[in-house]
Design a protein around this motif. Sequence first.
Motif, PDB file in Angstrom:
ATOM      1  N   ALA A 175      -6.647  53.539  67.719  1.00 44.78           N
ATOM      2  CA  ALA A 175      -5.293  53.112  68.075  1.00 44.78           C
ATOM      3  C   ALA A 175      -5.317  51.701  68.673  1.00 44.78           C
ATOM      4  O   ALA A 175      -4.453  50.867  68.364  1.00 44.78           O
ATOM      5  CB  ALA A 175      -4.678  54.104  69.058  1.00 44.78           C
ATOM      6  N   TYR A 176      -6.290  51.407  69.497  1.00 42.96           N
ATOM      7  CA  TYR A 176      -6.388  50.079  70.106  1.00 42.96           C
ATOM      8  C   TYR A 176      -6.669  49.015  69.041  1.00 42.96           C
ATOM      9  O   TYR A 176      -6.084  47.933  69.066  1.00 42.96           O
ATOM     10  CB  TYR A 176      -7.486  50.068  71.170  1.00 42.96           C
ATOM     11  N   GLU A 177      -7.564  49.317  68.108  1.00 46.36           N
ATOM     12  CA  GLU A 177      -7.867  48.364  67.035  1.00 46.36           C
ATOM     13  C   GLU A 177      -6.629  48.093  66.179  1.00 46.36           C
ATOM     14  O   GLU A 177      -6.371  46.954  65.796  1.00 46.36           O
ATOM     15  CB  GLU A 177      -9.002  48.897  66.146  1.00 46.36           C
ATOM     16  N   ARG A 178      -5.874  49.116  65.853  1.00 50.69           N
ATOM     17  CA  ARG A 178      -4.641  48.926  65.073  1.00 50.69           C
ATOM     18  C   ARG A 178      -3.639  48.064  65.851  1.00 50.69           C
ATOM     19  O   ARG A 178      -2.962  47.221  65.285  1.00 50.69           O
ATOM     20  CB  ARG A 178      -4.024  50.262  64.710  1.00 50.69           C
ATOM     21  N   TYR A 179      -3.546  48.296  67.140  1.00 52.06           N
ATOM     22  CA  TYR A 179      -2.641  47.506  67.981  1.00 52.06           C
ATOM     23  C   TYR A 179      -3.058  46.035  67.951  1.00 52.06           C
ATOM     24  O   TYR A 179      -2.223  45.142  67.781  1.00 52.06           O
ATOM     25  CB  TYR A 179      -2.661  48.058  69.408  1.00 52.06           C
ATOM     26  N   GLN A 180      -4.373  45.772  68.094  1.00 54.79           N
ATOM     27  CA  GLN A 180      -4.862  44.388  68.070  1.00 54.79           C
ATOM     28  C   GLN A 180      -4.602  43.742  66.709  1.00 54.79           C
ATOM     29  O   GLN A 180      -4.198  42.581  66.632  1.00 54.79           O
ATOM     30  CB  GLN A 180      -6.363  44.358  68.370  1.00 54.79           C
ATOM     31  N   ALA A 181      -4.837  44.478  65.630  1.00 59.61           N
ATOM     32  CA  ALA A 181      -4.620  43.924  64.295  1.00 59.61           C
ATOM     33  C   ALA A 181      -3.147  43.597  64.078  1.00 59.61           C
ATOM     34  O   ALA A 181      -2.808  42.553  63.500  1.00 59.61           O
ATOM     35  CB  ALA A 181      -5.110  44.906  63.231  1.00 59.61           C
ATOM     36  N   ARG A 182      -2.255  44.466  64.529  1.00 60.28           N
ATOM     37  CA  ARG A 182      -0.821  44.210  64.386  1.00 60.28           C
ATOM     38  C   ARG A 182      -0.417  42.976  65.185  1.00 60.28           C
ATOM     39  O   ARG A 182       0.341  42.127  64.710  1.00 60.28           O
ATOM     40  CB  ARG A 182      -0.024  45.433  64.829  1.00 60.28           C
ATOM     41  N   ARG A 183      -0.960  42.854  66.389  1.00 55.27           N
ATOM     42  CA  ARG A 183      -0.640  41.702  67.227  1.00 55.27           C
ATOM     43  C   ARG A 183      -1.146  40.408  66.589  1.00 55.27           C
ATOM     44  O   ARG A 183      -0.442  39.389  66.573  1.00 55.27           O
ATOM     45  CB  ARG A 183      -1.258  41.883  68.610  1.00 55.27           C
ATOM     46  N   ASP A 184      -2.354  40.435  66.037  1.00 56.71           N
ATOM     47  CA  ASP A 184      -2.895  39.250  65.358  1.00 56.71           C
ATOM     48  C   ASP A 184      -2.063  38.886  64.140  1.00 56.71           C
ATOM     49  O   ASP A 184      -1.792  37.709  63.891  1.00 56.71           O
ATOM     50  CB  ASP A 184      -4.350  39.499  64.944  1.00 56.71           C
ATOM     51  N   ALA A 185      -1.651  39.882  63.366  1.00 54.89           N
ATOM     52  CA  ALA A 185      -0.835  39.619  62.175  1.00 54.89           C
ATOM     53  C   ALA A 185       0.518  39.021  62.577  1.00 54.89           C
ATOM     54  O   ALA A 185       1.024  38.111  61.900  1.00 54.89           O
ATOM     55  CB  ALA A 185      -0.632  40.904  61.386  1.00 54.89           C
ATOM     56  N   GLU A 186       1.097  39.493  63.660  1.00 55.31           N
ATOM     57  CA  GLU A 186       2.375  38.933  64.125  1.00 55.31           C
ATOM     58  C   GLU A 186       2.201  37.472  64.535  1.00 55.31           C
ATOM     59  O   GLU A 186       3.065  36.637  64.256  1.00 55.31           O
ATOM     60  CB  GLU A 186       2.919  39.767  65.280  1.00 55.31           C
ATOM     61  N   GLN A 187       1.093  37.150  65.178  1.00 57.25           N
ATOM     62  CA  GLN A 187       0.843  35.762  65.563  1.00 57.25           C
ATOM     63  C   GLN A 187       0.665  34.878  64.335  1.00 57.25           C
ATOM     64  O   GLN A 187       1.179  33.755  64.291  1.00 57.25           O
ATOM     65  CB  GLN A 187      -0.399  35.668  66.449  1.00 57.25           C
ATOM     66  N   VAL A 188      -0.044  35.371  63.330  1.00 54.61           N
ATOM     67  CA  VAL A 188      -0.240  34.603  62.106  1.00 54.61           C
ATOM     68  C   VAL A 188       1.100  34.367  61.418  1.00 54.61           C
ATOM     69  O   VAL A 188       1.379  33.257  60.943  1.00 54.61           O
ATOM     70  CB  VAL A 188      -1.234  35.321  61.166  1.00 54.61           C
ATOM     71  N   LEU A 189       1.938  35.395  61.353  1.00 54.55           N
ATOM     72  CA  LEU A 189       3.253  35.234  60.736  1.00 54.55           C
ATOM     73  C   LEU A 189       4.104  34.224  61.495  1.00 54.55           C
ATOM     74  O   LEU A 189       4.834  33.433  60.889  1.00 54.55           O
ATOM     75  CB  LEU A 189       3.968  36.579  60.657  1.00 54.55           C
ATOM     76  N   GLN A 190       4.016  34.238  62.815  1.00 58.86           N
ATOM     77  CA  GLN A 190       4.794  33.291  63.612  1.00 58.86           C
ATOM     78  C   GLN A 190       4.334  31.855  63.331  1.00 58.86           C
ATOM     79  O   GLN A 190       5.165  30.960  63.125  1.00 58.86           O
ATOM     80  CB  GLN A 190       4.625  33.617  65.093  1.00 58.86           C
ATOM     81  N   VAL A 191       3.035  31.629  63.289  1.00 64.28           N
ATOM     82  CA  VAL A 191       2.512  30.286  62.996  1.00 64.28           C
ATOM     83  C   VAL A 191       2.894  29.880  61.573  1.00 64.28           C
ATOM     84  O   VAL A 191       3.278  28.730  61.324  1.00 64.28           O
ATOM     85  CB  VAL A 191       0.983  30.253  63.189  1.00 64.28           C
ATOM     86  N   LEU A 192       2.832  30.820  60.630  1.00 64.91           N
ATOM     87  CA  LEU A 192       3.188  30.531  59.251  1.00 64.91           C
ATOM     88  C   LEU A 192       4.661  30.140  59.134  1.00 64.91           C
ATOM     89  O   LEU A 192       5.008  29.190  58.424  1.00 64.91           O
ATOM     90  CB  LEU A 192       2.890  31.744  58.369  1.00 64.91           C
ATOM     91  N   LYS A 193       5.538  30.836  59.862  1.00 67.36           N
ATOM     92  CA  LYS A 193       6.960  30.492  59.849  1.00 67.36           C
ATOM     93  C   LYS A 193       7.186  29.100  60.437  1.00 67.36           C
ATOM     94  O   LYS A 193       7.986  28.320  59.917  1.00 67.36           O
ATOM     95  CB  LYS A 193       7.764  31.523  60.650  1.00 67.36           C
ATOM     96  N   GLN A 194       6.468  28.784  61.510  1.00 67.79           N
ATOM     97  CA  GLN A 194       6.613  27.465  62.120  1.00 67.79           C
ATOM     98  C   GLN A 194       6.165  26.369  61.158  1.00 67.79           C
ATOM     99  O   GLN A 194       6.849  25.346  61.002  1.00 67.79           O
ATOM    100  CB  GLN A 194       5.792  27.387  63.408  1.00 67.79           C
ATOM    101  N   GLU A 195       5.032  26.576  60.508  1.00 74.93           N
ATOM    102  CA  GLU A 195       4.533  25.567  59.580  1.00 74.93           C
ATOM    103  C   GLU A 195       5.453  25.428  58.365  1.00 74.93           C
ATOM    104  O   GLU A 195       5.677  24.323  57.877  1.00 74.93           O
ATOM    105  CB  GLU A 195       3.107  25.919  59.125  1.00 74.93           C
ATOM    106  N   THR A 196       5.998  26.543  57.883  1.00 73.68           N
ATOM    107  CA  THR A 196       6.918  26.492  56.750  1.00 73.68           C
ATOM    108  C   THR A 196       8.179  25.724  57.129  1.00 73.68           C
ATOM    109  O   THR A 196       8.665  24.892  56.350  1.00 73.68           O
ATOM    110  CB  THR A 196       7.282  27.907  56.290  1.00 73.68           C
TER     111      THR A 196
END
Length: 159
Positions: A58-79
């Motif tokens: 459960a902790y690993e899934r939480y970390q992966a989701r948080r990392d993916a959200e950060q990547v999406l946020q950076v991707l939206k900013q760059e776009t």
Amino acid sequence: MERQEPRFDKDMQDVEFRPRSYRGPSLSSPSHDNDGFAWKIGVAVGIGVLAALLIFNAYERYQARRDAEQVLQVLKQETAKLEREAQAAPRTVAVPPPRPVAVIYPVPPGYRCAGGTLLYRDGSSWTQITARSNHTYCPLDGRSVDDCYPVTPRSVGCK
């Protein structure tokens, strides 16, 4: 202290005689409270390991989701940044630069075009000049080095 021998009264009902195969004082029957104790410990350890693995997953899934959200946020900013730059850039039609027109120079003195080849007078013989030859001609009336040009069959129009 001296050892005292037991005394028996006339009533011998309370006296217990040992059997011939006596192996020590008589004990109460063993209790069966600890039957399967090893199984209970094994099941408890298994349940504990399973719970630890579930928590870790459960902790690993939480970390992966948080990392993916950060990547999406950076991707939206760059776009958004690229879109702003694209809108700010002047809209021009990409026109390829014109090809430079081949400048044909006059055949310099000492050179001669014969049958599509360029020849150079070298003493009493003629040498063939190709595109790989390193010949340059500078006119005598030229005022600067910019007036010099390479001498090749194409540059003087030998065909």
